[in-house]
Design a protein around this motif. Structure first.
Motif, PDB file in Angstrom:
ATOM      1  N   VAL A 374       0.858  -1.165   0.000  1.00 21.17           N
ATOM      2  CA  VAL A 374       0.000   0.000   0.000  1.00 21.17           C
ATOM      3  C   VAL A 374       0.909   1.234   0.000  1.00 21.17           C
ATOM      4  CG1 VAL A 374      -0.221   0.197   2.521  1.00 21.17           C
ATOM      5  CG2 VAL A 374      -2.068   1.021   1.052  1.00 21.17           C
ATOM      6  N   SER A 375       0.450   2.305  -0.633  1.00 20.47           N
ATOM      7  CA  SER A 375       1.284   3.506  -0.714  1.00 20.47           C
ATOM      8  C   SER A 375       1.479   4.098   0.680  1.00 20.47           C
ATOM      9  CB  SER A 375       0.607   4.544  -1.606  1.00 20.47           C
ATOM     10  OG  SER A 375      -0.594   4.951  -0.991  1.00 20.47           O
ATOM     11  N   GLN A 376       2.438   5.028   0.759  1.00 23.02           N
ATOM     12  CA  GLN A 376       2.790   5.547   2.074  1.00 23.02           C
ATOM     13  C   GLN A 376       1.605   6.136   2.842  1.00 23.02           C
ATOM     14  OE1 GLN A 376       6.117   8.180   1.749  1.00 23.02           O
ATOM     15  NE2 GLN A 376       7.473   6.707   2.744  1.00 23.02           N
ATOM     16  N   ASN A 377       0.788   6.923   2.135  1.00 17.61           N
ATOM     17  CA  ASN A 377      -0.360   7.465   2.880  1.00 17.61           C
ATOM     18  C   ASN A 377      -1.592   6.563   2.813  1.00 17.61           C
ATOM     19  OD1 ASN A 377      -0.248   8.145   0.273  1.00 17.61           O
ATOM     20  ND2 ASN A 377      -0.853  10.275   0.516  1.00 17.61           N
ATOM     21  N   LYS A 378      -1.325   5.290   2.549  1.00 17.60           N
ATOM     22  CA  LYS A 378      -2.329   4.224   2.698  1.00 17.60           C
ATOM     23  C   LYS A 378      -3.582   4.422   1.845  1.00 17.60           C
ATOM     24  CE  LYS A 378      -0.459   2.664   6.907  1.00 17.60           C
ATOM     25  NZ  LYS A 378       0.745   1.996   6.384  1.00 17.60           N
ATOM     26  N   ASP A 379      -3.468   5.178   0.751  1.00 19.68           N
ATOM     27  CA  ASP A 379      -4.686   5.352  -0.037  1.00 19.68           C
ATOM     28  C   ASP A 379      -4.613   4.681  -1.407  1.00 19.68           C
ATOM     29  OD1 ASP A 379      -2.804   7.016  -1.009  1.00 19.68           O
ATOM     30  OD2 ASP A 379      -4.080   8.795  -1.170  1.00 19.68           O
ATOM     31  N   ILE A 380      -3.474   4.094  -1.714  1.00 24.82           N
ATOM     32  CA  ILE A 380      -3.365   3.440  -3.021  1.00 24.82           C
ATOM     33  C   ILE A 380      -2.765   2.040  -2.871  1.00 24.82           C
ATOM     34  CG2 ILE A 380      -2.159   3.487  -5.242  1.00 24.82           C
ATOM     35  CD1 ILE A 380      -2.375   6.580  -5.052  1.00 24.82           C
ATOM     36  N   ALA A 381      -3.463   1.069  -3.459  1.00 24.07           N
ATOM     37  CA  ALA A 381      -2.928  -0.296  -3.453  1.00 24.07           C
ATOM     38  C   ALA A 381      -2.084  -0.483  -4.710  1.00 24.07           C
ATOM     39  CB  ALA A 381      -4.072  -1.296  -3.433  1.00 24.07           C
ATOM     40  N   VAL A 382      -0.900  -1.071  -4.532  1.00 24.99           N
ATOM     41  CA  VAL A 382      -0.018  -1.300  -5.673  1.00 24.99           C
ATOM     42  C   VAL A 382       0.187  -2.802  -5.834  1.00 24.99           C
ATOM     43  CG1 VAL A 382       2.234  -0.782  -6.681  1.00 24.99           C
ATOM     44  CG2 VAL A 382       1.163   0.863  -5.117  1.00 24.99           C
ATOM     45  N   ILE A 383      -0.080  -3.292  -7.049  1.00 25.48           N
ATOM     46  CA  ILE A 383       0.096  -4.719  -7.308  1.00 25.48           C
ATOM     47  C   ILE A 383       1.086  -4.858  -8.463  1.00 25.48           C
ATOM     48  CG2 ILE A 383      -1.056  -6.871  -7.962  1.00 25.48           C
ATOM     49  CD1 ILE A 383      -3.394  -4.264  -6.934  1.00 25.48           C
ATOM     50  N   ARG A 384       2.168  -5.597  -8.231  1.00 30.07           N
ATOM     51  CA  ARG A 384       3.182  -5.791  -9.286  1.00 30.07           C
ATOM     52  C   ARG A 384       3.188  -7.244  -9.706  1.00 30.07           C
ATOM     53  NH1 ARG A 384       6.621  -1.248  -8.455  1.00 30.07           N
ATOM     54  NH2 ARG A 384       6.148  -0.434  -6.381  1.00 30.07           N
ATOM     55  N   ILE A 385       3.063  -7.464 -11.006  1.00 33.38           N
ATOM     56  CA  ILE A 385       3.092  -8.838 -11.519  1.00 33.38           C
ATOM     57  C   ILE A 385       4.275  -8.932 -12.467  1.00 33.38           C
ATOM     58  CG2 ILE A 385       1.833 -10.590 -12.823  1.00 33.38           C
ATOM     59  CD1 ILE A 385      -0.757  -9.196 -11.812  1.00 33.38           C
ATOM     60  N   GLN A 386       5.262  -9.742 -12.052  1.00 34.63           N
ATOM     61  CA  GLN A 386       6.532  -9.755 -12.765  1.00 34.63           C
ATOM     62  C   GLN A 386       6.805 -11.154 -13.293  1.00 34.63           C
ATOM     63  OE1 GLN A 386       9.818  -9.254 -10.128  1.00 34.63           O
ATOM     64  NE2 GLN A 386      11.006  -8.049 -11.600  1.00 34.63           N
ATOM     65  N   ASP A 387       7.294 -11.212 -14.542  1.00 40.64           N
ATOM     66  CA  ASP A 387       7.680 -12.531 -15.054  1.00 40.64           C
ATOM     67  C   ASP A 387       9.105 -12.466 -15.567  1.00 40.64           C
ATOM     68  OD1 ASP A 387       7.881 -12.115 -18.085  1.00 40.64           O
ATOM     69  OD2 ASP A 387       5.860 -11.339 -17.700  1.00 40.64           O
ATOM     70  N   ASN A 388       9.746 -13.622 -15.690  1.00 39.03           N
ATOM     71  CA  ASN A 388      11.071 -13.624 -16.315  1.00 39.03           C
ATOM     72  C   ASN A 388      10.987 -14.250 -17.709  1.00 39.03           C
ATOM     73  OD1 ASN A 388      10.676 -16.195 -15.494  1.00 39.03           O
ATOM     74  ND2 ASN A 388      12.643 -16.465 -14.465  1.00 39.03           N
ATOM     75  N   GLY A 442      12.639  -9.803 -18.948  1.00 39.98           N
ATOM     76  CA  GLY A 442      11.355 -10.064 -18.314  1.00 39.98           C
ATOM     77  C   GLY A 442      10.484  -8.818 -18.332  1.00 39.98           C
ATOM     78  N   THR A 443       9.332  -8.953 -17.718  1.00 34.82           N
ATOM     79  CA  THR A 443       8.360  -7.866 -17.772  1.00 34.82           C
ATOM     80  C   THR A 443       7.684  -7.688 -16.425  1.00 34.82           C
ATOM     81  OG1 THR A 443       7.919  -8.404 -20.076  1.00 34.82           O
ATOM     82  CG2 THR A 443       6.232  -7.109 -18.947  1.00 34.82           C
ATOM     83  N   GLU A 444       7.395  -6.437 -16.092  1.00 34.30           N
ATOM     84  CA  GLU A 444       6.619  -6.198 -14.880  1.00 34.30           C
ATOM     85  C   GLU A 444       5.457  -5.270 -15.201  1.00 34.30           C
ATOM     86  OE1 GLU A 444       7.942  -5.522 -10.472  1.00 34.30           O
ATOM     87  OE2 GLU A 444       7.994  -3.582 -11.469  1.00 34.30           O
ATOM     88  N   PHE A 445       4.265  -5.688 -14.806  1.00 36.50           N
ATOM     89  CA  PHE A 445       3.105  -4.809 -14.911  1.00 36.50           C
ATOM     90  C   PHE A 445       2.779  -4.284 -13.524  1.00 36.50           C
ATOM     91  CE2 PHE A 445       2.695  -6.844 -18.973  1.00 36.50           C
ATOM     92  CZ  PHE A 445       2.176  -5.825 -19.766  1.00 36.50           C
ATOM     93  N   VAL A 446       2.541  -2.981 -13.458  1.00 33.26           N
ATOM     94  CA  VAL A 446       2.237  -2.378 -12.161  1.00 33.26           C
ATOM     95  C   VAL A 446       0.813  -1.831 -12.203  1.00 33.26           C
ATOM     96  CG1 VAL A 446       2.939  -0.669 -10.450  1.00 33.26           C
ATOM     97  CG2 VAL A 446       4.657  -1.708 -11.945  1.00 33.26           C
ATOM     98  N   ILE A 447      -0.009  -2.347 -11.297  1.00 33.80           N
ATOM     99  CA  ILE A 447      -1.395  -1.877 -11.211  1.00 33.80           C
ATOM    100  C   ILE A 447      -1.510  -1.036  -9.943  1.00 33.80           C
ATOM    101  CG2 ILE A 447      -3.815  -2.579 -11.033  1.00 33.80           C
ATOM    102  CD1 ILE A 447      -2.736  -5.438 -11.896  1.00 33.80           C
ATOM    103  N   THR A 448      -2.045   0.169 -10.075  1.00 31.84           N
ATOM    104  CA  THR A 448      -2.339   0.919  -8.853  1.00 31.84           C
ATOM    105  C   THR A 448      -3.836   1.175  -8.802  1.00 31.84           C
ATOM    106  OG1 THR A 448      -2.005   3.038  -9.927  1.00 31.84           O
ATOM    107  CG2 THR A 448      -0.097   2.085  -8.852  1.00 31.84           C
ATOM    108  N   LEU A 449      -4.396   1.003  -7.599  1.00 32.91           N
ATOM    109  CA  LEU A 449      -5.837   1.199  -7.422  1.00 32.91           C
ATOM    110  C   LEU A 449      -6.079   2.068  -6.193  1.00 32.91           C
ATOM    111  CD1 LEU A 449      -7.121  -2.466  -7.878  1.00 32.91           C
ATOM    112  CD2 LEU A 449      -7.507  -0.559  -9.463  1.00 32.91           C
ATOM    113  N   PRO A 450      -6.884   3.110  -6.329  1.00 31.76           N
ATOM    114  CA  PRO A 450      -7.242   3.875  -5.130  1.00 31.76           C
ATOM    115  C   PRO A 450      -8.015   2.954  -4.173  1.00 31.76           C
ATOM    116  CG  PRO A 450      -8.093   4.922  -7.127  1.00 31.76           C
ATOM    117  CD  PRO A 450      -7.552   3.592  -7.520  1.00 31.76           C
ATOM    118  N   VAL A 451      -7.677   3.035  -2.903  1.00 36.85           N
ATOM    119  CA  VAL A 451      -8.327   2.162  -1.927  1.00 36.85           C
ATOM    120  C   VAL A 451      -9.818   2.516  -1.818  1.00 36.85           C
ATOM    121  CG1 VAL A 451      -8.418   1.593   0.521  1.00 36.85           C
ATOM    122  CG2 VAL A 451      -6.215   1.694  -0.668  1.00 36.85           C
TER     123      VAL A 451
END
Ligand code: ATP
Ligand code: MG
Length: 453
Positions: A374-388, A442-451
């Protein structure tokens, strides 16, 4: 205008000798011409300017400016230069006839006049003059016509160009509309596919749930019954330590001691099994959440897990590669307000792409790593999906979010996964979806979602 104009031709006669002048003027007047006269060069030039005669008869030998000079002046002035000049000379005048012709005169007549000859020469010069005028006019007309045609051709060309441009514009408009239609159609197909999958999954989950709770419910009864039976049996053994040959050999045959010892383990593993099935059915229901109308607060990790459950068969070892290792590094995520079914669809698209990318390679240690925080001020969830997997070249990376863009074989990819995912994350949830990748890295997708939405 015809060569012999119906209007009277105007003649100007210039001579300093009034007798001569009178004689020829009268004669030509009678012959039907309009006759003007002048007594010297200067006044002749002036008269020519306003009267514009059709022919000038010009005496050569005159006081003041002589005929040659008069002729020269007339020929130098554009407004008078075309009027034909016939010189008049006396036989006794010793003039240079060639000089006069060079100056632009058309003919000579000699005094004293032969009336027929004068008339013939005047007439033939007038005819020539009129013909010239007609020709000039016709030339002018022709020139205008040519100009008109050129102008018409130019405007035709312009029109053609404009038309071509319009056709081009229309064509590209049509092309675009067609593309949009195709896109819309593909979206519909994809949506239909996803909702069919969702329905199927929900149906399977539901169908499994009944028999499983049925088994689980009876299992705890069975456990109690078996416990009672075993107690009862040991009571028998205590009361009748020697039950006789037949019972003893049967107990040996069925390995009664081991059976009694193992039965509780067996029951508990049955329980574990039903628990797992129950979990799976919960996960499946979770994945296919019918929540298209309202956002609900959900545990993102549950969503990822249920997605992985559905993709589990794809992670197994294949002929050309070992199993794909899933590394989950879940952080502390608060519940996220979202359309859970759609967000699971995003996980599904991105993880499926990661598996595809891994399958493009041959190597020892295929791994997908999923990290959340979760982001520092706890309002955004960050999901990272990484492959090689194989990674993405820059020119491909620039286009991966385009609808219908795919590098996969025909029939394998629709090229909609990422564009739909981006739409879901960005437009429906106000989040962000980005990609970090390079070939071989490899590749990384970063998803951010407001909580909170
Ligand atoms: N993890 C990844 N590694 C390498 N390339 C990727 C990865 N994810 C996406 N891509 C590239 O992005 C393209 C677009 O992906 P997208 O999911 O939109 O469509 P697709 O996977 O080709 O088709 P679909 O998802 O409809 O089956 C893919 O064809 C692939 O070239
Ligand atoms: Mg895809």
């Amino acid at each position: 205008m015809s060569a012999e104009s119906s209007e009277k031709s105007i003649l100007l006669i210039v001579d300093d000798n009034p007798v001569n002048l009178g004689a020829i003027a009268d004669f030509l007047d009678e012959a039907g011409f309009e006759v003007l006269v002048a007594r010297d060069g200067e006044s002749a030039i002036q008269k020519v300017k306003y009267a514009q005669p059709d022919l000038i008869l010009l005496d050569v030998m005159m006081p003041g400016i002589d005929g040659f000079e008069t002729c020269y002046k007339l020929k130098s002035d554009p407004s008078t230069k075309d009027i034909p000049v016939i010189f008049m000379t006396s036989l006794s005048d010793r003039v240079d006839k060639v000089k006069g012709l060079n100056l632009g005169a058309v003919d000579y007549i000699t005094k004293p006049f032969q009336q027929d000859e004068v008339l013939a020469r005047v007439k033939s010069q007038l005819k020539l003059y009129n013909l010239t005028k007609i020709m000039q006019q016709q030339n002018l007309l022709l020139k205008r016509e040519v100009e008109d045609r050129v102008a018409a051709e130019i405007s035709l060309q312009k029109l053609t160009q404009e038309l071509e441009k319009r056709v081009e514009e229309r064509t590209s408009e049509l092309k675009q509309t067609m593309q949009e239609l195709q896109q819309a159609q593909s979206y519909l197909v994809h949506k239909e596919k996803m909702s069919a999958l969702g329905q199927l999954v929900a149906g399977v989950a539901h169908e499994i749930n009944n028999p499983v709770s049925f088994i689980a419910g009876n299992l705890s009864h069975a456990e109690g019954y078996i416990k009672s039976l075993i107690e009862h049996l040991s009571l028998y053994q205590q009361k009748f330590p020697e039950p006789g040959e037949e019972i003893e050999s049967h107990a040996e045959k069925i390995e009664l001691g081991y059976l009694i010892e193992d039965l509780p383990n067996l029951i508990s593993s049955l329980k574990t099994g039903t628990d797992r099935i129950h979990q799976i059915s919960v996960s499946l229901r979770n994945f296919s959440r019918a929540d298209t109308t309202v956002k609900v607060s959900v545990n993102i990790h549950e969503g990822i897990d249920s997605t992985l459950l559905i993709l589990k068969h794809r992670l197994k070892a294949k002929a050309n590669r070992p199993p794909i290792q899933m590394i989950k590094e879940y952080g502390e995520l608060p519940p996220v307000e979202c359309y859970a079914g759609q967000i699971n669809q995003v996980f599904m698209n991105i993880i499926a792409n990661a598996i595809d990318a891994i399958e493009e390679m041959e190597y020892g240690n295929p791994t997908i790593r999923i990290r959340t925080e979760v982001s520092q001020n706890k309002d955004i969830a960050v999901i990272r999906i990484q492959d090689n997997g194989m990674g993405i070249a820059p020119e491909v990376k620039a286009r991966i979010f385009e609808p219908l863009f795919t590098t996969k074989a025909v029939g394998k990819g629709t090229g909609l996964g990422l564009s739909i995912s981006r739409q879901i994350v960005v437009e429906k949830h106000g989040g962000d979806l980005s990609c970090i990748s390079a070939p071989g890295q490899g590749t990384e997708f970063v998803i951010t979602l407001p909580v909170k939405s």
